[in-house]
Design an enzyme around this catalytic site. Structure first.
Site, mmCIF file in Angstrom:
data_model
loop_
_atom_site.group_PDB
_atom_site.id
_atom_site.type_symbol
_atom_site.label_atom_id
_atom_site.label_comp_id
_atom_site.label_asym_id
_atom_site.label_seq_id
_atom_site.Cartn_x
_atom_site.Cartn_y
_atom_site.Cartn_z
ATOM 1 N N GLU A 301 0.827 -1.212 0.000
ATOM 2 C CA GLU A 301 0.000 0.000 0.000
ATOM 3 C C GLU A 301 0.858 1.257 0.000
ATOM 4 O OE1 GLU A 301 -2.879 -0.139 3.175
ATOM 5 O OE2 GLU A 301 -4.116 -1.602 2.096
ATOM 6 N N GLU A 393 -6.407 -7.207 -1.241
ATOM 7 C CA GLU A 393 -6.735 -7.095 0.189
ATOM 8 C C GLU A 393 -8.064 -6.384 0.337
ATOM 9 O OE1 GLU A 393 -3.578 -5.713 2.979
ATOM 10 O OE2 GLU A 393 -5.194 -4.564 3.945
HETATM 11 C C1 IDC Z 1 -3.356 -3.962 10.213
HETATM 12 C C2 IDC Z 1 -3.639 -5.111 11.128
HETATM 13 C C3 IDC Z 1 -3.380 -4.696 12.550
HETATM 14 C C4 IDC Z 1 -1.971 -4.185 12.673
HETATM 15 C C5 IDC Z 1 -1.728 -3.086 11.662
HETATM 16 C C6 IDC Z 1 -0.272 -2.648 11.658
HETATM 17 O O1 IDC Z 1 -4.975 -5.542 10.944
HETATM 18 O O2 IDC Z 1 -3.562 -5.810 13.445
HETATM 19 O O3 IDC Z 1 -1.759 -3.676 13.960
HETATM 20 O O4 IDC Z 1 -2.034 -3.525 10.361
HETATM 21 O O5 IDC Z 1 -0.140 -1.386 11.173
HETATM 22 C C7 IDC Z 1 -4.296 -2.248 5.549
HETATM 23 C C8 IDC Z 1 -2.945 -2.866 5.601
HETATM 24 C C9 IDC Z 1 -2.880 -3.893 6.703
HETATM 25 C C10 IDC Z 1 -3.663 -3.450 7.930
HETATM 26 C C11 IDC Z 1 -5.136 -3.391 7.527
HETATM 27 C C12 IDC Z 1 -6.086 -3.030 8.685
HETATM 28 O O6 IDC Z 1 -2.550 -3.434 4.380
HETATM 29 O O7 IDC Z 1 -1.524 -4.083 7.025
HETATM 30 O O8 IDC Z 1 -3.507 -4.421 8.911
HETATM 31 N N1 IDC Z 1 -5.271 -2.422 6.444
HETATM 32 O O9 IDC Z 1 -5.788 -1.782 9.206
HETATM 33 N N2 IDC Z 1 -4.726 -1.391 4.656
HETATM 34 C C13 IDC Z 1 -5.946 -0.981 4.978
HETATM 35 C C14 IDC Z 1 -6.328 -1.642 6.128
#
Ligand code: IDC
Length: 474
Positions: A301, A393
């Protein structure tokens, strides 16, 4: 055309350029006093084809060019690179970009495109450059037979599948037009789930959980989310590389595809991790080159960066993968946390106007159903006819990964993606203590990943992934 007639053509065009008619042409961009266009269909499948076009300048130096032609049988350009294409009816024009507009006398410029066709795919034979007819010789390669495989060395139709898993049926994937296609050149959709951070949930990916994903959820694809920072890859490059490779094998042995996700998140500029990316992809692409189940995702991302900066990164990483594993599909993250730019105030138009010049790539789109609603859906609907899109995702919740599970919006999203045959991968196949996780907290410590362990999100996602796939083989 003989050399003599080409010279004659050059002379008549040069004379034309000296008249008033030529002066009008010269006002938009420098007139081509003579030109030759080579149009070659490089690939053809069910409803689509790819072509390369090379312009040879037989006249004065050009400072910007527009190549024009009329398609003889209703073809339509869906995506062009190294040029900006516009089409009205069957009339096409492709304009140079900043970096390839200057062509010296005797020099060449090339662009390519994917298009759709039906019935006949007869090639155009007459071209203009900056409005002046090209009378240099035109050559067109013969159109290949209907189905081609992605490997340049093979043009035979693969034999019928010998197994029934998603991998056995579909084999080596390739991008055809805006779709993901299987070894038979047929558009398919993959549905599956993503790991959580391998550094945080190592106990969630074992024989029992992966058997459940393949056999009970009937998933087609496992995304292997290897965080780069956030205590991931940078803390132990060889350890994380080995873990990723092991999960590729685990997916393969269960007949699933795998996405090797270089999970950049913070910082949002992938160029910060360029050297790490080069090293990592050099290793995984060399190691997995012979496998058919690997898709590479070069940046999860990107955020807070321009599309141009993402292009810069992609232009350095993709050739490394291509050099080692030439036929693999590669996914490229988009601006604004892979929102096609929308979450950073832009849109897919910037990608359409300036796509990457590689074939066999797809652009990623990510959404979280409770946060990303109709305006994001419109953007995907709009972009889907122009760009190959892969939803690598998505979550049922808010973009934090927590909060309310929005079944209504999730349903609208998946219905849309199913109708467009866009592949999707759910975040997350884990027991994280957040509502986007498919399993209840504590599940991964045990040996059962059955339906009684599922969260609300997990129940919904499983119900949407396990339905019968449509994988045409003829
Ligand atoms: C989130 C995980 C969370 C963790 C965080 C770290 O769900 O447990 O603490 O990352 O920064 C994304 C990202 C993905 C995120 C997810 C939800 O690719 O890494 O995971 N998310 O926030 N993009 C949009 C949402």
């Amino acid at each position: 055309m003989t050399q003599r007639t080409r010279v004659t053509a050059w002379l008549s065009a040069a004379l034309l350029a000296m008249t008033g008619v030529g002066a009008i042409v010269a006002s938009s961009a420098q007139a081509a006093a003579g030109c030759k266009v080579d149009y070659a269909v490089t690939n053809q499948w069910g409803e689509g084809f790819g072509a390369n076009v090379t312009l040879t300048n037989l006249g004065d130096p050009l400072d910007g060019w527009t190549v024009g032609w009329t398609f003889p049988s209703g073809q339509r350009i869906t995506q062009a690179w190294n040029g900006t294409a516009t089409q009205s009816g069957s009339t096409v024009s492709v304009k140079s970009l900043g970096y390839n507009g200057s062509v010296r006398s005797g020099g060449t410029a090339s662009f390519g495109f994917n298009g759709s066709w039906s019935g006949s795919n007869a090639v155009p034979t007459q071209f203009t450059v900056n409005g002046v007819a090209c009378t240099g010789s035109v050559t067109s390669s013969p159109t290949p037979t209907r189905t081609t495989t992605p490997t340049p060395t093979s043009t035979t139709t693969p034999p019928p599948p010998t197994g029934t898993t998603p991998l056995a049926v579909n084999g080596q994937l390739r991008v055809c037009g805006v779709n993901l296609c299987n070894q038979y050149g047929k558009p398919i959709q993959l549905r599956g789930a993503s790991t959580h951070g391998l550094q945080w949930f190592p106990s969630c990916y074992n024989s029992a959980s992966l058997d459940t994903l393949a056999n009970d959820w009937k998933a087609d694809v496992l995304r292997i989310a290897m965080y780069v920072n956030e205590d991931g890859y940078t803390t132990n490059p060889s350890g994380f590389t080995a873990k990723v490779n092991d999960l590729v094998d685990q997916a393969e042995s269960r007949g699933m595809y795998s996405i090797i996700d270089f999970h950049t998140l913070t910082p949002g500029d992938p160029n910060v991790n360029l050297e790490n990316a080069k090293t990592f992809f050099r290793n995984v692409a060399a190691r997995n080159a012979a496998k058919k189940n690997v898709i590479y995702e070069i940046a999860n991302e990107p955020n807070g960066v321009s599309w141009e900066q993402i292009r810069t990164y992609a232009n350095q990483v993709i050739p490394i993968i291509r050099g080692l594993d030439p036929d693999a599909v590669i996914l490229v993250g988009t601006r604004g946390w892979s929102s096609l730019g929308v979450s950073n105030g832009s849109s897919s138009a910037e990608i359409v106007a300036n796509p990457l010049a590689f074939s066999n790539i797809m652009y990623t789109f990510h959404f979280y159903a409770a946060s990303h609603l109709d305006n994001y859906r419109s953007e995907v609907r709009n972009a889907a006819s122009r760009l190959p899109i892969f939803v690598s995702e998505w979550g049922t919740t808010s973009a934090t990964g927590g909060g309310t599970v929005d079944i209504g919006s999730s349903t609208a999203w998946l219905d849309l993606l199913d109708s467009l045959k866009i592949s999707h991968v759910n975040w997350t196949y884990s027991d994280a203590n957040e509502s986007s996780a498919a399993f209840r907290s504590g599940t991964c410590g045990g040996s059962s990943y059955g339906t009684s362990q599922l969260s609300q999100s997990g129940q919904f996602v499983r119900s949407r992934i396990m339905t019968a796939d449509s994988f045409p083989t003829s």
